[in-house]
Scaffold this motif. Structure first.
Motif, mmCIF file in Angstrom:
data_model
loop_
_atom_site.group_PDB
_atom_site.id
_atom_site.type_symbol
_atom_site.label_atom_id
_atom_site.label_comp_id
_atom_site.label_asym_id
_atom_site.label_seq_id
_atom_site.Cartn_x
_atom_site.Cartn_y
_atom_site.Cartn_z
ATOM 1 N N ASN A 7 0.656 -1.035 -0.195
ATOM 2 C CA ASN A 7 -0.317 -0.253 -0.136
ATOM 3 C C ASN A 7 1.051 1.091 -0.014
ATOM 4 N N GLU A 8 2.082 1.149 0.676
ATOM 5 C CA GLU A 8 2.770 2.063 1.345
ATOM 6 C C GLU A 8 3.479 2.882 -0.692
ATOM 7 N N ARG A 9 3.604 1.707 -1.202
ATOM 8 C CA ARG A 9 4.827 0.610 -2.680
ATOM 9 C C ARG A 9 3.235 2.022 -3.249
ATOM 10 N N ARG A 10 2.337 2.024 -3.167
ATOM 11 C CA ARG A 10 1.331 2.174 -4.268
ATOM 12 C C ARG A 10 0.878 1.296 -4.456
ATOM 13 N N ASN A 11 1.080 0.196 -4.645
ATOM 14 C CA ASN A 11 0.742 -1.364 -6.019
ATOM 15 C C ASN A 11 -0.536 -1.369 -4.615
ATOM 16 N N TRP A 12 -1.720 -1.717 -5.738
ATOM 17 C CA TRP A 12 -2.892 -1.361 -4.745
ATOM 18 C C TRP A 12 -3.552 -2.628 -4.782
ATOM 19 N N ASP A 13 -3.303 -4.023 -6.361
ATOM 20 C CA ASP A 13 -3.293 -4.588 -6.406
ATOM 21 C C ASP A 13 -3.080 -6.067 -5.556
ATOM 22 N N ALA A 14 -0.964 -5.632 -4.796
ATOM 23 C CA ALA A 14 -0.556 -6.498 -3.939
ATOM 24 C C ALA A 14 -0.596 -6.355 -2.465
ATOM 25 N N ALA A 15 -0.914 -5.305 -2.341
ATOM 26 C CA ALA A 15 -1.800 -4.850 -0.968
ATOM 27 C C ALA A 15 -3.044 -5.398 -1.100
ATOM 28 N N VAL A 16 -4.254 -5.769 -1.631
ATOM 29 C CA VAL A 16 -5.696 -5.657 -1.498
ATOM 30 C C VAL A 16 -5.101 -7.784 -1.672
ATOM 31 N N LEU A 17 -5.038 -7.991 -2.476
ATOM 32 C CA LEU A 17 -4.420 -9.541 -2.060
ATOM 33 C C LEU A 17 -3.311 -10.088 -0.816
ATOM 34 N N ASN A 18 -2.431 -9.185 -0.771
ATOM 35 C CA ASN A 18 -1.754 -9.972 0.673
ATOM 36 C C ASN A 18 -3.174 -9.375 2.057
ATOM 37 N N ALA A 19 -4.037 -8.474 1.834
ATOM 38 C CA ALA A 19 -4.572 -8.115 2.912
ATOM 39 C C ALA A 19 -5.921 -9.662 2.796
ATOM 40 N N GLN A 20 -5.876 -9.786 1.602
ATOM 41 C CA GLN A 20 -7.063 -11.046 1.814
ATOM 42 C C GLN A 20 -6.170 -12.216 2.086
ATOM 43 N N LYS A 21 -4.803 -12.412 1.708
ATOM 44 C CA LYS A 21 -4.503 -13.747 2.005
ATOM 45 C C LYS A 21 -4.246 -12.974 4.219
ATOM 46 N N ALA A 22 -4.052 -12.084 4.554
ATOM 47 C CA ALA A 22 -4.063 -12.150 5.863
ATOM 48 C C ALA A 22 -5.901 -12.534 6.642
ATOM 49 N N ALA A 23 -6.498 -11.571 6.282
ATOM 50 C CA ALA A 23 -7.634 -12.216 6.534
ATOM 51 C C ALA A 23 -8.045 -12.753 6.733
ATOM 52 N N ALA A 24 -7.661 -14.006 4.990
ATOM 53 C CA ALA A 24 -7.844 -15.777 5.655
ATOM 54 C C ALA A 24 -7.247 -16.449 6.766
ATOM 55 N N ASP A 25 -5.416 -16.503 6.324
ATOM 56 C CA ASP A 25 -5.186 -16.987 7.698
ATOM 57 C C ASP A 25 -5.766 -16.758 9.119
ATOM 58 N N ALA A 26 -5.999 -15.243 9.407
ATOM 59 C CA ALA A 26 -7.149 -15.116 9.976
ATOM 60 C C ALA A 26 -8.586 -15.774 11.172
ATOM 61 N N ASN A 27 -8.887 -15.678 9.332
ATOM 62 C CA ASN A 27 -9.767 -15.862 10.002
ATOM 63 C C ASN A 27 -9.722 -17.841 10.114
ATOM 64 N N LEU A 28 -9.392 -18.921 9.982
ATOM 65 C CA LEU A 28 -8.667 -19.890 10.346
ATOM 66 C C LEU A 28 -7.601 -19.908 11.103
ATOM 67 N N ALA A 29 -7.620 -19.393 11.767
ATOM 68 C CA ALA A 29 -6.467 -19.173 13.239
ATOM 69 C C ALA A 29 -7.626 -19.213 13.920
ATOM 70 N N SER A 30 -8.409 -17.977 13.465
ATOM 71 C CA SER A 30 -9.832 -18.041 15.213
ATOM 72 C C SER A 30 -10.883 -19.154 14.987
ATOM 73 N N ALA A 31 -10.749 -19.793 13.536
ATOM 74 C CA ALA A 31 -11.484 -20.942 12.976
ATOM 75 C C ALA A 31 -10.851 -22.423 14.451
ATOM 76 N N ARG A 32 -9.421 -22.571 14.313
ATOM 77 C CA ARG A 32 -8.909 -23.864 14.987
ATOM 78 C C ARG A 32 -8.632 -23.022 16.463
ATOM 79 N N ALA A 33 -8.605 -22.099 16.605
ATOM 80 C CA ALA A 33 -8.880 -21.766 18.136
ATOM 81 C C ALA A 33 -10.339 -22.033 18.890
ATOM 82 N N ARG A 34 -11.251 -21.978 17.848
ATOM 83 C CA ARG A 34 -12.700 -22.370 18.194
ATOM 84 C C ARG A 34 -12.696 -23.609 18.188
ATOM 85 N N GLN A 35 -12.219 -24.344 16.850
ATOM 86 C CA GLN A 35 -12.130 -26.038 17.287
ATOM 87 C C GLN A 35 -10.880 -26.794 19.007
ATOM 88 N N GLN A 36 -10.143 -26.133 19.246
ATOM 89 C CA GLN A 36 -9.758 -26.208 19.964
ATOM 90 C C GLN A 36 -10.433 -26.100 21.282
#
Length: 121
Positions: A67-96
Motif C-alpha cells: 500500500n505504501e508503494r502504491r501497489n494496490w493489487d498486491a496490497a489487496v491480495l496480501n490483505a485478503q491472505k491475511a484475513a483468510a489466515d486470521a479467520n483460519l486461526a480463529s476457527a482453529r482456536a474455536r475448534q480447540q
C-alpha cells in the motif's frame, strides 16, 4: 458446451475486475484484514494456531508495504491472505475450545455413569 464457455468467460472477466483495484479498495481490504487479525488475537488464536497467526501478521505487513508503494493489487491480495489466515486461526482456536469442552463433558458423563451404576454390576 456454451455453458462452460460462458462460465469461463465470466470467471476471466471477474478475475480481471478483481485485480482492477485502487487506493480505496486497498484501504478497505487492509482494514478488514486488521480487524480479522485483531479478532483472532482476541480469540487467543496465537496459542491455538501460531503458524496461521504468523502468516496473517506477515501478510498484513506485506499488504501495508504494498500500500505504501502504491501497489494496490498486491496490497489487496496480501490483505485478503491475511484475513483468510486470521479467520483460519480463529476457527482453529474455536475448534480447540470445543474439543476441550467436549472432553470435559464426556469425562463428567463417565463420572455420572460410574456413580449411578451399582458396584458389581
Amino acid at each position: 458446451m456454451k455453458r462452460i464457455s460462458a462460465l469461463l468467460l465470466l470467471a476471466a472477466v471477474w478475475s480481471t475486475a478483481a485485480l482492477a483495484t485502487d487506493k480505496e479498495d486497498a484501504r478497505v481490504a487492509i482494514a478488514q484484514a486488521q480487524a480479522a487479525v485483531q479478532a483472532a488475537e482476541n480469540a487467543d488464536a496465537t496459542a491455538a494456531a501460531n503458524t496461521q497467526m504468523r502468516a496473517a501478521q506477515d501478510n498484513l505487513t506485506a499488504a501495508r508495504g504494498a500500500n505504501e508503494r502504491r501497489n494496490w493489487d498486491a496490497a489487496v491480495l496480501n490483505a485478503q491472505k491475511a484475513a483468510a489466515d486470521a479467520n483460519l486461526a480463529s476457527a482453529r482456536a474455536r475448534q480447540q475450545r470445543a474439543t476441550r469442552a467436549t472432553r470435559e463433558i464426556e469425562a463428567s458423563i463417565e463420572t455420572l455413569r460410574q456413580q449411578i451404576t451399582p458396584a458389581g454390576s
